[in-house]
Design a protein around this motif. Structure first.
Motif, PDB file in Angstrom:
ATOM      1  N   MET A   1       1.033  -0.861   0.229  1.00 55.64           N
ATOM      2  CA  MET A   1      -0.638  -0.386  -0.491  1.00 55.64           C
ATOM      3  C   MET A   1       0.596   1.243  -0.120  1.00 55.64           C
ATOM      4  O   MET A   1       1.837   1.506   0.328  1.00 55.64           O
ATOM      5  N   ASP A   2       0.554   1.928  -0.954  1.00 61.51           N
ATOM      6  CA  ASP A   2       0.998   3.519  -1.399  1.00 61.51           C
ATOM      7  C   ASP A   2       0.773   4.484   0.330  1.00 61.51           C
ATOM      8  O   ASP A   2      -0.226   4.189   0.536  1.00 61.51           O
ATOM      9  N   ASP A   3       2.028   5.760   0.054  1.00 57.50           N
ATOM     10  CA  ASP A   3       2.290   5.915   1.551  1.00 57.50           C
ATOM     11  C   ASP A   3       1.404   7.150   0.952  1.00 57.50           C
ATOM     12  O   ASP A   3       1.207   8.516   2.099  1.00 57.50           O
ATOM     13  N   LYS A   4       1.883   8.030  -0.366  1.00 63.29           N
ATOM     14  CA  LYS A   4       1.386   9.203  -1.388  1.00 63.29           C
ATOM     15  C   LYS A   4      -0.180   8.749  -2.117  1.00 63.29           C
ATOM     16  O   LYS A   4      -0.123   7.593  -3.110  1.00 63.29           O
ATOM     17  N   LEU A   5      -0.540   9.634  -2.319  1.00 67.34           N
ATOM     18  CA  LEU A   5      -1.087   9.538  -3.627  1.00 67.34           C
ATOM     19  C   LEU A   5      -0.900  10.382  -4.678  1.00 67.34           C
ATOM     20  O   LEU A   5      -1.671  11.972  -4.480  1.00 67.34           O
ATOM     21  N   ILE A   6      -0.217  10.511  -5.038  1.00 66.10           N
ATOM     22  CA  ILE A   6      -0.042  11.570  -6.666  1.00 66.10           C
ATOM     23  C   ILE A   6      -0.312  10.700  -7.798  1.00 66.10           C
ATOM     24  O   ILE A   6      -0.322   9.988  -8.324  1.00 66.10           O
ATOM     25  N   ILE A   7      -0.493  12.045  -8.257  1.00 65.07           N
ATOM     26  CA  ILE A   7      -1.567  11.910  -9.625  1.00 65.07           C
ATOM     27  C   ILE A   7      -0.711  12.681 -10.480  1.00 65.07           C
ATOM     28  O   ILE A   7      -0.029  13.543 -10.575  1.00 65.07           O
ATOM     29  N   ASP A   8      -0.139  12.031 -12.376  1.00 67.65           N
ATOM     30  CA  ASP A   8       0.389  13.093 -12.631  1.00 67.65           C
ATOM     31  C   ASP A   8      -0.818  13.245 -14.041  1.00 67.65           C
ATOM     32  O   ASP A   8      -1.502  12.119 -14.458  1.00 67.65           O
ATOM     33  N   ALA A   9      -1.692  13.989 -14.441  1.00 66.63           N
ATOM     34  CA  ALA A   9      -2.297  14.755 -14.478  1.00 66.63           C
ATOM     35  C   ALA A   9      -2.403  15.285 -16.344  1.00 66.63           C
ATOM     36  O   ALA A   9      -3.040  14.697 -16.911  1.00 66.63           O
ATOM     37  N   SER A  10      -0.995  14.281 -16.805  1.00 63.23           N
ATOM     38  CA  SER A  10      -0.518  14.573 -18.319  1.00 63.23           C
ATOM     39  C   SER A  10      -1.052  13.528 -17.989  1.00 63.23           C
ATOM     40  O   SER A  10      -0.962  12.556 -19.575  1.00 63.23           O
ATOM     41  N   ARG A  11      -0.918  12.487 -17.898  1.00 62.94           N
ATOM     42  CA  ARG A  11      -1.223  11.295 -18.082  1.00 62.94           C
ATOM     43  C   ARG A  11      -2.852  11.030 -17.811  1.00 62.94           C
ATOM     44  O   ARG A  11      -3.683   9.647 -18.491  1.00 62.94           O
ATOM     45  N   VAL A  12      -3.611  11.583 -17.344  1.00 63.91           N
ATOM     46  CA  VAL A  12      -5.446  11.324 -17.507  1.00 63.91           C
ATOM     47  C   VAL A  12      -6.163  11.577 -18.540  1.00 63.91           C
ATOM     48  O   VAL A  12      -5.115  12.481 -19.815  1.00 63.91           O
ATOM     49  N   ASP A  13      -7.384  10.450 -19.458  1.00 62.54           N
ATOM     50  CA  ASP A  13      -7.945  10.886 -20.514  1.00 62.54           C
ATOM     51  C   ASP A  13      -8.643  12.087 -20.653  1.00 62.54           C
ATOM     52  O   ASP A  13      -8.962  12.531 -19.414  1.00 62.54           O
ATOM     53  N   PRO A  14      -8.700  12.835 -21.784  1.00 61.24           N
ATOM     54  CA  PRO A  14      -9.286  13.816 -21.516  1.00 61.24           C
ATOM     55  C   PRO A  14     -10.795  13.542 -21.485  1.00 61.24           C
ATOM     56  O   PRO A  14     -11.026  14.926 -21.136  1.00 61.24           O
TER      57      PRO A  14
ATOM     58  N   LEU B   1      -2.339  14.426  -3.733  1.00 62.39           N
ATOM     59  CA  LEU B   1      -3.767  14.341  -3.423  1.00 62.39           C
ATOM     60  C   LEU B   1      -3.399  13.780  -1.528  1.00 62.39           C
ATOM     61  O   LEU B   1      -4.307  13.914  -1.334  1.00 62.39           O
ATOM     62  N   THR B   2      -2.268  13.550  -1.349  1.00 62.74           N
ATOM     63  CA  THR B   2      -2.266  13.004   0.803  1.00 62.74           C
ATOM     64  C   THR B   2      -3.063  13.543   1.091  1.00 62.74           C
ATOM     65  O   THR B   2      -3.785  13.347   2.026  1.00 62.74           O
ATOM     66  N   GLU B   3      -2.569  14.676   0.738  1.00 63.87           N
ATOM     67  CA  GLU B   3      -2.675  15.766   3.086  1.00 63.87           C
ATOM     68  C   GLU B   3      -4.112  16.144   2.492  1.00 63.87           C
ATOM     69  O   GLU B   3      -4.779  15.874   3.625  1.00 63.87           O
ATOM     70  N   ASP B   4      -4.491  16.542   1.304  1.00 62.22           N
ATOM     71  CA  ASP B   4      -6.359  16.854   1.001  1.00 62.22           C
ATOM     72  C   ASP B   4      -7.553  15.862   1.406  1.00 62.22           C
ATOM     73  O   ASP B   4      -8.334  15.814   2.088  1.00 62.22           O
ATOM     74  N   VAL B   5      -6.497  14.306   1.361  1.00 63.45           N
ATOM     75  CA  VAL B   5      -7.510  13.747   1.870  1.00 63.45           C
ATOM     76  C   VAL B   5      -7.626  13.348   3.057  1.00 63.45           C
ATOM     77  O   VAL B   5      -8.211  12.840   3.667  1.00 63.45           O
ATOM     78  N   ARG B   6      -5.764  13.041   3.609  1.00 60.15           N
ATOM     79  CA  ARG B   6      -5.917  12.836   5.137  1.00 60.15           C
ATOM     80  C   ARG B   6      -6.702  13.720   5.480  1.00 60.15           C
ATOM     81  O   ARG B   6      -7.629  13.806   6.668  1.00 60.15           O
ATOM     82  N   GLU B   7      -6.854  15.064   5.431  1.00 64.73           N
ATOM     83  CA  GLU B   7      -8.033  15.873   5.913  1.00 64.73           C
ATOM     84  C   GLU B   7      -9.213  16.428   6.245  1.00 64.73           C
ATOM     85  O   GLU B   7      -9.211  16.009   7.015  1.00 64.73           O
ATOM     86  N   SER B   8      -9.408  15.355   4.596  1.00 66.69           N
ATOM     87  CA  SER B   8     -10.815  15.692   4.326  1.00 66.69           C
ATOM     88  C   SER B   8     -11.682  14.012   5.561  1.00 66.69           C
ATOM     89  O   SER B   8     -12.115  14.358   6.031  1.00 66.69           O
ATOM     90  N   ILE B   9     -10.948  12.785   6.211  1.00 61.61           N
ATOM     91  CA  ILE B   9     -11.079  12.053   6.445  1.00 61.61           C
ATOM     92  C   ILE B   9     -11.228  12.579   8.035  1.00 61.61           C
ATOM     93  O   ILE B   9     -12.058  12.454   9.040  1.00 61.61           O
TER      94      ILE B   9
END
Length: 144
Positions: free
Chosen positions: A1-14, A97-105
């Motif tokens: 399980m990862d400890d960071k949730l990182i998104i590469d926006a350049s790879r997101v389907d349009p 997204l890690t800190e925002d996910v953590r804060e929301s929970i």
């Protein structure tokens, strides 16, 4: 399980795409609130020009202590309306997204956790001594 949730926006389907997974991002040093497992997420990602829009669902299992009776109980904290947007650029397309996910929970945790709505609380067993201070008045005769 990862400890960071990182998104590469350049790879997101349009057209947008949905991702699911689990990230271990909540580590609280609390006696009464203990997370177990990771934050499970199901997120919809969309890129609009220089903005990454993230919407979806988060949930995390916790071992909590009831504020009424003091017993431990397990509960799943859910955030059904997680929504956030990030500014992106060609130079820095990765978004953490890690800190925002953590804060929301953490913000969704109950202020006063209760194991059940009908929880009676701590059973009070107090033997009150008989108060005989008014006994002296029993023999009092009032003439009027």
């Amino acid at each position: 399980m990862d400890d960071k949730l990182i998104i590469d926006a350049s790879r997101v389907d349009p057209e947008g795409e949905e991702i699911e997974g689990e990230v271990e991002c909540i580590d609280l040093d609390e006696d009464f609130v203990k997370p177990f497992g990771g934050v499970r997420y199901r997120l919809n990602l969309q890129v609009f020009g220089t903005e990454l829009l993230v919407r979806g669902h988060l949930e995390q299992d916790f071992d909590l202590v009831c504020c009424r009776c003091g017993k431990d109980y397990d509960d799943t904290i859910k955030v059904d309306d997680f929504t956030i947007s990030y500014e992106i650029s060609d130079k820095s397309p990765e978004v953490d997204l890690t800190e925002d996910v953590r804060e929301s929970i953490i913000l969704a945790l109950p202020t006063y956790p209760v194991c059940a709505e009908a929880c009676p609380g701590i059973e009070q067993k107090v033997d009150m001594p008989k108060d005989d201070c008014w006994g002296a008045l029993e023999g009092l005769k009032v003439e009027g």
